[in-house]
Design an enzyme around this catalytic site. Structure first.
Site, PDB file in Angstrom:
ATOM      1  N   HIS A   1       7.353  -1.594  -0.392  1.00 45.20           N
ATOM      2  CA  HIS A   1       6.322  -2.034   0.546  1.00 45.20           C
ATOM      3  C   HIS A   1       5.327  -2.977  -0.129  1.00 45.20           C
ATOM      4  CE1 HIS A   1       3.192  -1.535   3.731  1.00 45.20           C
ATOM      5  NE2 HIS A   1       2.368  -1.595   2.693  1.00 45.20           N
ATOM      6  N   GLU A   2       4.874  -2.619  -1.322  1.00 47.36           N
ATOM      7  CA  GLU A   2       3.883  -3.447  -2.009  1.00 47.36           C
ATOM      8  C   GLU A   2       4.482  -4.776  -2.454  1.00 47.36           C
ATOM      9  OE1 GLU A   2       0.831  -2.711  -1.865  1.00 47.36           O
ATOM     10  OE2 GLU A   2       1.138  -0.692  -1.081  1.00 47.36           O
TER      11      GLU A   2
ATOM     12  N   HIS B   1       4.558  -7.252   0.356  1.00 46.09           N
ATOM     13  CA  HIS B   1       3.311  -7.986   0.579  1.00 46.09           C
ATOM     14  C   HIS B   1       3.308  -9.291  -0.210  1.00 46.09           C
ATOM     15  CE1 HIS B   1       0.955  -5.411   3.132  1.00 46.09           C
ATOM     16  NE2 HIS B   1       0.982  -4.380   2.304  1.00 46.09           N
TER      17      HIS B   1
ATOM     18  N   GLU C   1       0.861  -5.028   7.503  1.00 43.26           N
ATOM     19  CA  GLU C   1       1.313  -3.735   7.003  1.00 43.26           C
ATOM     20  C   GLU C   1       2.678  -3.364   7.593  1.00 43.26           C
ATOM     21  OE1 GLU C   1       0.215  -1.784   4.697  1.00 43.26           O
ATOM     22  OE2 GLU C   1      -1.635  -2.844   4.254  1.00 43.26           O
TER      23      GLU C   1
END
Length: 266
Positions: free
Chosen positions: A126-127, A130, A190
């Site tokens: 997930h990070e 980004h 997100e």
């Protein structure tokens, strides 16, 4: 009239040089170069390593590095850096982040909630998503265009005024929690990172359905203190779980062996 003409000209230039598309096809305005963002990520990461306690637990570091290596192996070569750097911070924060320039930080508090390698891979994926989706660049560009973060331009190219605007800059990089600033990423970003990150961790051989268990753990860890979704920049836990379930159901069975990263509690 002159002011209006200047504003229109500025918007036209921004449109010509900054329009891009995210990994999910969403239109973005990106005003900063990959090299500028990588430099900003490097500066921020070096500062964090000086200000926060870095874990010296060898087994914990090996475990986090193992998971991160498996996920980043699925990332194509990046134009602004060659390798991903992973640092474990000794803190009770249930958090992790990734910065432009290939910098990944994981807090030991996360390992108490992410119970296995698959759940940790969910967060790291997930990070990283980004970064791949240029969300920090997008946030800085939005601030710039809205005339609320003009100083960030000089910061992004390495000006000496960095410390003066540290809070704004760190927030735009996704480090709002660590610096007491309102969370910078919106719900769209997100959710996008959830989907792109899930694909990354699944391609690496991790179990995408464990992402659902992770957010159930997150919900329990929050003790019901999460604000209503409409008042939060993050999707609610229930929305996140629903979206991840739908995405996991559509992922193909990637022909890759499952990583063997031995989970370690701090």
């Amino acid at each position: 009239m002159t002011l209006l003409r200047s504003l229109v000209s500025c918007l036209c230039v921004a449109t010509m040089i900054g329009c891009s598309s995210s990994p999910t096809g969403r239109n973005q305005l990106l005003l900063f170069s990959d090299n500028d963002m990588a430099q900003l990520g490097f500066q921020s990461f070096e500062q964090m390593k000086q200000q926060q306690k870095v874990s010296t637990n060898q087994k914990v570091n090996q475990y986090v590095q193992c998971v991160a290596d498996a996920v980043t192996a699925q990332v194509p070569p990046q134009p602004s850096f060659k390798e991903w750097e992973v640092v474990v911070f000794d803190s009770d924060q249930v958090n992790a982040f990734a910065l432009p320039g290939g910098k990944i930080g994981v807090y030991t508090g996360l390992l108490k909630v992410a119970e296995n390698q698959d759940q940790l891979a969910t967060v790291i994926g997930h990070e990283i998503a980004h970064v791949l989706a240029d969300h920090s660049n997008e946030r800085l560009s939005q601030n710039q265009l809205a005339n609320t973060g003009l100083a960030v331009t000089s910061v992004a190219i390495g000006a000496s005024e960095y410390k003066e605007y540290q809070g704004v800059t760190m927030a735009a990089l996704g480090l709002g929690l660590q610096y007491g600033v309102i969370l910078p990423y919106g719900r769209t970003q997100e959710s996008e990172a959830d989907i792109v990150g899930l694909e990354l961790m699944a391609k690496a051989g991790f179990d995408p359905y464990q992402s659902i268990n992770l957010w159930k753990n997150m919900a329990r860890a929050s003790g019901g203190n999460q604000p209503p979704e409409l008042l939060s920049t993050h999707p609610s836990h229930s929305t996140r779980i629903s979206d991840l379930t739908n995405k996991a159901n559509t992922l193909p069975n990637y022909a890759i062996g499952k990583p063997n990263c031995v989970a370690v509690k701090p």
